[in-house]
Design a protein around this motif. Structure first.
Motif, short mmCIF file in Angstrom:
data_model
loop_
_atom_site.label_atom_id
_atom_site.label_comp_id
_atom_site.label_asym_id
_atom_site.label_seq_id
_atom_site.Cartn_x
_atom_site.Cartn_y
_atom_site.Cartn_z
N LEU A 129 76.26 57.08 33.62
CA LEU A 129 76.28 56.16 32.43
C LEU A 129 78.15 55.62 32.49
CD1 LEU A 129 74.57 57.17 29.70
CD2 LEU A 129 74.08 55.69 30.96
N LYS A 130 77.62 54.43 32.13
CA LYS A 130 79.26 53.62 31.95
C LYS A 130 79.41 53.58 30.07
CE LYS A 130 79.12 51.05 35.98
NZ LYS A 130 78.76 49.52 36.32
N PRO A 131 80.38 53.86 29.98
CA PRO A 131 81.15 53.74 28.33
C PRO A 131 80.48 52.50 27.80
CG PRO A 131 82.96 54.30 29.44
CD PRO A 131 82.06 53.34 30.62
N ASN A 132 80.21 51.04 27.96
CA ASN A 132 79.29 50.40 27.84
C ASN A 132 77.94 50.34 26.89
OD1 ASN A 132 79.96 49.90 30.17
ND2 ASN A 132 79.40 47.70 29.93
N GLN A 133 77.49 51.57 28.50
CA GLN A 133 75.68 51.63 28.19
C GLN A 133 75.94 52.73 27.44
OE1 GLN A 133 75.91 52.68 32.25
NE2 GLN A 133 75.10 50.57 33.34
N LEU A 134 76.48 54.28 27.05
CA LEU A 134 76.50 54.87 26.42
C LEU A 134 76.76 54.16 24.99
CD1 LEU A 134 75.98 57.55 26.08
CD2 LEU A 134 78.19 58.05 24.98
N MET A 135 77.53 52.97 24.51
CA MET A 135 77.46 53.12 23.19
C MET A 135 75.69 51.69 23.04
SD MET A 135 79.82 52.44 20.92
CE MET A 135 80.65 52.62 21.06
N VAL A 136 75.69 51.36 24.53
CA VAL A 136 74.37 50.12 24.03
C VAL A 136 73.32 50.87 23.53
CG1 VAL A 136 72.69 48.74 24.96
CG2 VAL A 136 75.06 48.49 25.49
N LYS A 137 72.95 52.75 23.64
CA LYS A 137 72.13 53.32 24.15
C LYS A 137 71.63 53.65 21.81
CE LYS A 137 69.82 57.89 25.26
NZ LYS A 137 69.28 58.12 23.59
N ILE A 138 73.99 54.17 22.30
CA ILE A 138 74.16 54.70 20.94
C ILE A 138 73.37 53.62 19.11
CG2 ILE A 138 75.41 55.30 18.91
CD1 ILE A 138 77.23 56.49 21.49
N VAL A 139 73.90 51.93 19.62
CA VAL A 139 73.99 51.24 19.19
C VAL A 139 72.45 50.81 18.39
CG1 VAL A 139 74.19 48.59 18.43
CG2 VAL A 139 75.49 50.13 19.61
N HIS A 140 72.12 51.20 19.91
CA HIS A 140 70.61 50.96 19.72
C HIS A 140 69.69 51.62 19.14
CE1 HIS A 140 66.27 51.51 21.68
NE2 HIS A 140 65.72 50.71 21.73
N ASP A 141 69.69 53.37 19.73
CA ASP A 141 68.74 54.21 18.54
C ASP A 141 69.08 53.36 16.98
OD1 ASP A 141 67.87 55.01 20.87
OD2 ASP A 141 69.65 56.86 20.89
N GLU A 142 70.87 53.90 16.64
CA GLU A 142 70.71 53.98 15.22
C GLU A 142 69.88 52.12 14.24
OE1 GLU A 142 72.63 56.38 13.13
OE2 GLU A 142 72.25 57.10 14.86
N LEU A 143 70.33 51.44 14.59
CA LEU A 143 69.47 49.45 14.72
C LEU A 143 68.04 50.03 14.11
CD1 LEU A 143 70.07 47.24 17.54
CD2 LEU A 143 70.82 47.00 15.03
N ALA A 144 67.41 51.16 15.78
CA ALA A 144 66.23 51.73 14.76
C ALA A 144 66.23 52.93 13.31
CB ALA A 144 65.43 52.10 16.23
N THR A 145 67.13 53.51 13.87
CA THR A 145 66.98 53.64 12.72
C THR A 145 67.51 53.72 11.30
OG1 THR A 145 67.66 55.77 14.32
CG2 THR A 145 68.31 56.82 11.16
#
Length: 441
Positions: free
Chosen positions: A68-84
């Protein structure tokens, strides 16, 4: 819906592109932009602040995987938090009473009456319920008539007492009527006001006390933005409703209500209205909405819509025709009708990953099939069943009859022939056999 937020978030993630690792400095810069994007989308300030703090904490606490690249990891974290933030998982509606009683609440103009009809239609067609709609809005002119028209459209009876101005008594009488006629679901539409007022609150509280509903839904126009969240809080303090319905999410809305309302009132969003038609109603899935916000599409919802129009018997019949090279224009037009029933074409296309952004500025008309339909309907029944007879003279007649050109007719017939060939090859191909014209990965 959410187009501006999606664009802003994408720009925010680009700040991390090319970075070798996540640091406090580059995360802070990215999340500052994310917070601005959320505020511009009309997300509650406290919610936006808490959201970015949570994302920052999780981002700094994780090592970036080599894949993973840093921006890809950030997208995943933001996605999971948006869902939560939006509730994590879909929440079902409570319809176990005998009859089950659902009470609508909300401001005037929020779409309660239309939603009542949509919900009755959904629960009738998908859950096998026998609903009764109740016209409990005794103040708004034509509210009773509107509900009767909707009920007629979807084949659901409507109970009303036009001369009675007491909604509590109307609701009680409706429940008695439902029991008498074997209806197992009662959906009560209620009056709204232009602003939250004491009289309205007392009235709906009295209805709740008298009928003890299984489910109270708060219907809110998502285009009202932050005001929707404030109104929801006031209603919830008085009614303690079970869930929220966001209407008009197909309009020019910034989407802040969808992202804030769960946190502020601690009640799930259960449904979203996505259009004017009676089937334009979706169960709210937080994870799928997070996918859409981040431009990942929503394949699951797309497949579900397709399955709703899927007829197993018809599919078997069609497969046999394709295998025998008998697929004709009657079958072709039938497939077009099924696609149209699935909903707005641009919305459907945006559910395909990567397509939403590509078509953002393209106007996809819901009448895109109009010329195709006109051409096919200008054919005789014999021509539709036997496409091979379409010679030059017939094509000229069809063009004249459909208001199109011979070139357009030729183009459609050519596309039809190519589609038919490809469908036959796919249907008759043996497992593992390479299909000409198709690449293997």
């Amino acid at each position: 819906m959410f187009e501006n937020l999606s664009d802003r978030l994408e720009r925010s993630f680009k700040l991390l592109k090319g970075e070798g690792k996540i640091t406090e400095l580059n995360v802070a810069e990215t999340l500052k932009d994310v917070r601005r994007a959320l505020l511009d989308a009309d997300v509650n300030y406290k919610v936006a602040k808490q959201f970015t703090e949570t994302v920052k904490e999780k981002a700094l606490g994780q090592n970036v995987l080599t894949s993973l690249k840093p921006n890809q990891l950030m997208v995943k974290i933001v996605h999971d938090e948006l869902a939560t933030l939006m509730g994590g998982t879909a929440t079902d509606i409570e319809i176990k009473g005998s009859p089950a009683i659902i009470l609508m609440s909300g401001l005037q103009g929020s779409g309660k009456t239309t939603f009542s009809g949509k919900l009755a239609n959904m629960l009738k067609t998908k859950k096998g319920k026998k609903p009764l709609l109740v016209a409990g809005d005794v103040y708004r002119p034509a509210a009773i008539e509107q509900l009767h028209i909707l009920g007629e459209q979807i084949g659901v009876p409507v109970y009303s007492e036009p001369d009675n101005k007491n909604p509590v008594v109307i609701a009680q009488h409706a429940i008695i009527e439902a029991k008498k006629n074997g209806q197992d679901l009662v959906i009560i539409d209620t009056a709204g006001r232009l602003a939250v007022d004491e009289q309205m609150m007392q009235e709906i509280a009295a209805i709740k006390k008298a009928i003890n509903p299984d489910e109270i839904l708060f219907v809110v126009d998502s285009m009202t933005g932050q005001d929707a969240v404030n109104t929801a809080k006031e209603f919830n303090d008085r009614l303690d409703f079970n869930g929220v319905v966001l209407t008009k999410l197909d309009g020019d809305t910034r989407g802040g209500a969808a992202l804030s309302i769960r946190t502020v009132v601690d009640k799930p969003i259960k449904f979203i209205g996505t259009g004017e038609k009676m089937d334009a109603l979706d169960v709210f899935h937080p994870e799928r909405m997070a996918d859409r916000i981040l431009g990942m599409g929503d394949v699951v919802s797309l497949v579900e819509r397709a399955q709703e129009q899927y007829d197993e018997e018809e599919a078997r019949r069609l497969q046999k025709k394709i295998a025998k090279n008998q697929f004709d224009f009657n079958d072709f037009i039938s497939q077009i009708q099924q696609i149209k029933k699935m909903g707005n074409l641009k919305e459907l296309a945006s559910m395909i990953p990567g397509v939403g952004k590509a078509i953002k500025n393209i106007d996809i008309d819901d009448d895109a099939f109009k010329s195709i339909e006109a051409i096919i309907y200008s054919m005789t029944p014999h021509e539709r069943s036997n496409p091979s007879v379409l010679d030059g003279g017939r094509r000229q007649r069809i063009a004249k009859g459909s208001g199109t050109s011979v070139q357009e007719v030729n183009k459609l017939i050519k596309q039809f022939d190519e589609t038919r060939k490809m469908m036959r090859m796919i249907t008759t191909a043996k497992p593992g056999k390479k299909i000409p014209g198709m690449r293997r990965k």
